[in-house]
Write a protein that holds these residues in place. Structure first.
Motif, short mmCIF file in Angstrom:
data_model
loop_
_atom_site.label_atom_id
_atom_site.label_comp_id
_atom_site.label_asym_id
_atom_site.label_seq_id
_atom_site.Cartn_x
_atom_site.Cartn_y
_atom_site.Cartn_z
N ARG A 21 115.79 84.24 79.10
CA ARG A 21 114.53 83.82 79.73
C ARG A 21 114.79 82.76 80.79
N LEU A 22 115.75 81.89 80.56
CA LEU A 22 116.09 80.87 81.55
C LEU A 22 116.64 81.54 82.81
N ALA A 23 117.52 82.52 82.65
CA ALA A 23 118.06 83.25 83.80
C ALA A 23 116.95 83.99 84.53
N LEU A 24 116.04 84.58 83.78
CA LEU A 24 114.92 85.32 84.37
C LEU A 24 114.04 84.38 85.20
N LEU A 25 113.69 83.24 84.64
CA LEU A 25 112.85 82.28 85.37
C LEU A 25 113.57 81.71 86.58
N ALA A 26 114.87 81.45 86.46
CA ALA A 26 115.63 80.94 87.61
C ALA A 26 115.60 81.95 88.74
N TYR A 27 115.75 83.22 88.42
CA TYR A 27 115.72 84.28 89.43
C TYR A 27 114.32 84.37 90.06
N LEU A 28 113.29 84.34 89.21
CA LEU A 28 111.93 84.49 89.70
C LEU A 28 111.49 83.33 90.60
N THR A 29 112.00 82.14 90.37
CA THR A 29 111.59 81.00 91.19
C THR A 29 112.07 81.13 92.63
N GLU A 30 113.03 81.99 92.87
CA GLU A 30 113.56 82.20 94.22
C GLU A 30 112.88 83.37 94.93
N CYS A 31 111.93 84.04 94.28
CA CYS A 31 111.30 85.24 94.84
C CYS A 31 109.78 85.14 94.70
N ASP A 32 109.08 85.87 95.56
CA ASP A 32 107.62 85.94 95.41
C ASP A 32 107.26 86.75 94.17
N SER A 51 110.94 93.61 78.20
CA SER A 51 109.51 93.58 77.89
C SER A 51 109.18 92.48 76.89
N LYS A 52 110.01 92.32 75.87
CA LYS A 52 109.78 91.27 74.87
C LYS A 52 109.89 89.88 75.49
N HIS A 53 110.91 89.69 76.32
CA HIS A 53 111.07 88.39 76.97
C HIS A 53 109.90 88.10 77.91
N LEU A 57 107.13 84.99 77.80
CA LEU A 57 106.87 84.12 78.95
C LEU A 57 105.44 84.25 79.45
N ARG A 58 104.89 85.45 79.41
CA ARG A 58 103.50 85.66 79.86
C ARG A 58 102.53 84.94 78.93
N GLU A 59 102.74 85.06 77.63
CA GLU A 59 101.86 84.39 76.66
C GLU A 59 101.89 82.88 76.82
N ALA A 60 103.03 82.33 77.24
CA ALA A 60 103.16 80.89 77.44
C ALA A 60 102.70 80.46 78.83
N GLY A 61 102.35 81.43 79.69
CA GLY A 61 101.83 81.11 81.00
C GLY A 61 102.89 80.91 82.09
N TYR A 62 104.13 81.29 81.82
CA TYR A 62 105.20 81.10 82.80
C TYR A 62 105.30 82.22 83.83
N VAL A 63 104.85 83.43 83.48
CA VAL A 63 104.91 84.55 84.41
C VAL A 63 103.61 85.34 84.35
N SER A 64 103.37 86.08 85.42
CA SER A 64 102.29 87.07 85.40
C SER A 64 102.94 88.42 85.65
N VAL A 65 102.32 89.45 85.10
CA VAL A 65 102.84 90.80 85.21
C VAL A 65 101.72 91.68 85.74
N ALA A 66 102.03 92.45 86.77
CA ALA A 66 101.03 93.34 87.38
C ALA A 66 101.66 94.72 87.59
N LYS A 67 100.83 95.72 87.44
CA LYS A 67 101.27 97.10 87.68
C LYS A 67 100.68 97.56 89.00
N ALA A 68 101.50 98.28 89.78
CA ALA A 68 101.06 98.77 91.08
C ALA A 68 101.53 100.21 91.25
N PRO A 69 100.62 101.08 91.68
CA PRO A 69 101.02 102.47 91.88
C PRO A 69 101.91 102.62 93.12
#
Length: 82
Positions: A21-32, A51-53, A57-69
C-alpha cells in the motif's frame, strides 16, 4: 531508549505503511490517476490482491476508484485523494 519512550513501530499507520500500500500510494502521488492494470503490473500482484489493498485504502479515504467505459471494456481508474 527507556521503556517509557514510544517505539517507532508504534507510530506507523497500519493502513498506509503496509509495503504494497505504501508503494501504491507513493506511485499515485506522482500521477493524476492510474489505470488498475498499470498498478497491478507495477506492484507485480494479482487483481484480487490489488483489489483488497485498494478497498482498504478507499475505506480509509486515501484513494478514490472510478470506472470508465472504453471501447469494448470498462477500465478502473485510481486517484490519490490526499
Amino acid at each position: 531508549m527507556t521503556s517509557s519512550e514510544p517505539h517507532l513501530a508504534d507510530s506507523l499507520n497500519e493502513i498506509i505503511h503496509h509495503p504494497r500500500r505504501l508503494a501504491l500510494l507513493a506511485y499515485l502521488t506522482e500521477c493524476d490517476d492510474v489505470e488498475f492494470g498499470v498498478l497491478r503490473d507495477m506492484l507485480q500482484i494479482s487483481d484480487s490482491s490489488l483489489s483488497k489493498h485498494l478497498s482498504t485504502l478507499r475505506e480509509a479515504g486515501y484513494v478514490s476508484v472510478a470506472k470508465a467505459p472504453v471501447p469494448g471494456a470498462v477500465h478502473t481508474w485510481v486517484t490519490c485523494t490526499n
